[in-house]
Design a protein around this motif. Sequence first.
Motif, short mmCIF file in Angstrom:
data_model
loop_
_atom_site.label_atom_id
_atom_site.label_comp_id
_atom_site.label_asym_id
_atom_site.label_seq_id
_atom_site.Cartn_x
_atom_site.Cartn_y
_atom_site.Cartn_z
N ASP A 106 5.07 -51.12 -46.30
CA ASP A 106 5.86 -52.19 -46.89
C ASP A 106 5.27 -52.62 -48.24
OD1 ASP A 106 7.56 -52.17 -44.73
OD2 ASP A 106 6.51 -53.79 -43.68
N VAL A 107 3.94 -52.66 -48.31
CA VAL A 107 3.28 -53.05 -49.56
C VAL A 107 3.57 -52.02 -50.65
CG1 VAL A 107 1.07 -53.52 -50.69
CG2 VAL A 107 1.45 -54.27 -48.33
N LEU A 144 15.07 -48.17 -26.28
CA LEU A 144 13.88 -47.29 -26.24
C LEU A 144 13.50 -46.82 -27.63
CD1 LEU A 144 14.72 -45.14 -23.08
CD2 LEU A 144 12.80 -46.74 -23.32
N LEU A 145 14.50 -46.50 -28.44
CA LEU A 145 14.23 -46.05 -29.80
C LEU A 145 13.59 -47.17 -30.61
CD1 LEU A 145 14.50 -43.84 -31.93
CD2 LEU A 145 16.77 -44.75 -32.48
N PRO A 169 10.53 -46.81 -35.04
CA PRO A 169 10.83 -45.78 -36.05
C PRO A 169 10.26 -46.09 -37.43
CG PRO A 169 12.79 -46.32 -34.77
CD PRO A 169 11.75 -47.33 -34.39
N LYS A 170 10.17 -47.38 -37.76
CA LYS A 170 9.65 -47.75 -39.07
C LYS A 170 8.19 -47.32 -39.25
CE LYS A 170 9.41 -51.78 -42.14
NZ LYS A 170 9.59 -53.24 -42.25
N LEU A 175 5.89 -29.63 -36.56
CA LEU A 175 5.64 -29.74 -35.12
C LEU A 175 4.57 -30.79 -34.84
CD1 LEU A 175 5.89 -28.82 -32.17
CD2 LEU A 175 4.24 -27.00 -32.69
N VAL A 176 3.50 -30.76 -35.63
CA VAL A 176 2.41 -31.72 -35.44
C VAL A 176 2.90 -33.14 -35.71
CG1 VAL A 176 0.20 -32.49 -36.36
CG2 VAL A 176 0.57 -30.07 -35.90
N PHE A 177 3.75 -33.29 -36.73
CA PHE A 177 4.33 -34.61 -37.03
C PHE A 177 5.11 -35.14 -35.83
CE2 PHE A 177 7.99 -37.13 -38.32
CZ PHE A 177 7.41 -38.12 -39.11
N VAL A 178 5.94 -34.29 -35.23
CA VAL A 178 6.74 -34.69 -34.07
C VAL A 178 5.84 -35.04 -32.89
CG1 VAL A 178 8.41 -33.89 -32.36
CG2 VAL A 178 8.77 -33.40 -34.77
N LEU A 179 4.81 -34.24 -32.65
CA LEU A 179 3.91 -34.48 -31.52
C LEU A 179 3.14 -35.79 -31.71
CD1 LEU A 179 2.52 -30.88 -30.87
CD2 LEU A 179 4.25 -32.13 -29.55
N PHE A 180 2.67 -36.03 -32.92
CA PHE A 180 1.93 -37.28 -33.15
C PHE A 180 2.86 -38.48 -33.04
CE2 PHE A 180 -1.29 -40.06 -34.45
CZ PHE A 180 -2.48 -39.37 -34.58
N THR A 181 4.09 -38.33 -33.52
CA THR A 181 5.07 -39.40 -33.40
C THR A 181 5.36 -39.70 -31.92
OG1 THR A 181 6.09 -38.81 -35.51
CG2 THR A 181 7.41 -40.11 -33.97
#
Length: 311
Positions: free
Chosen positions: A285-286, A25-26, A31-32, A61-67
């Motif tokens: 990556d670039v 699942l992860l 994650p990348k 918090l917003v970062f976690v929610l968007f992720t």
Amino acid sequence: MTLLGERSDRRQAAPPDRGGLLVGLLRTARPKQWVKNVLVIAAPAAAGDLFSAGAPARLALVFVLFTACAAAVYLVNDARDAEADRAHPTKCRRPVAAGQVPVPVAYAAGITLGVLAPAVAARLCPPEVTVLLTAYLAMQLAYCVSLKHVLVVDLAVVTTGFVMRAVIGGLALGIPLSRWFLITTGFGALFMVAAKRYSEAVQTAGKAGATRALLTEYTTGYLRFVWQLAAGVAVLGYCLWALEEGGVPHTSVLPWRQLSVVAFVLAVLRYAVFADRGTAGEPEDVVLGDRALALIGVVWLAMYAAAVADW
């Protein structure tokens, strides 16, 4: 011998154990790709409010929610495309296609994250954040189902996803978004998206089994035109911001806003080298894979920070 042969066949057919369901699942949540969500700090950083009272916690918090929303989309997408991915030479290794994550489990995890993230935002964030997260989910799910097969619209949807990441941080902190910020962010994102599509088209030209069916509908000439046009507009928008006279007098030792234009243009030109070669893959990556581009990016960030802080 027959019995031994059957047992051997069953051992060969069994899917490999790659760490269990949770690891699968992860991996499906990509994650990348989470590094893209760092864009949530773009608007607060541009406004100089990145470290104002309560800002770091709310942006985290917003970062976690968007992720979580992005992970929900990946899970649903891989569950929906599981059969097609099994026939693909590389996508067959995805956890859902490989059988490490059952399709119903992927759907359930995706739907759960897709419901929880806006619900948490509704309780802890301004209403605009909830609306944007819901719109992102709806747009991306529509992309998975049909929009990724529509010419030009597919480019617009992916670009809009980047813009939403850059905008949501400003909404979370109640920061007004300038027209130059939106223009530069939007066309900068289109530049990278079109460059990636162009690179994919160049690499799969004349080959069967392109990673994206829609690539066969685009010509390399058209995609080159799009990324060149987008790069030009992004540079123009940034220059207009840098040269715009504000109402507050500046006391900086050097004109950092104007000087940052040099680093910004150099970064675009350096990135365009990879786009022109057809090797511009994932933006992260670039940038991280080229020392010169990474160094230019660090110099630009320093100049930009100096301009915002009025040093």
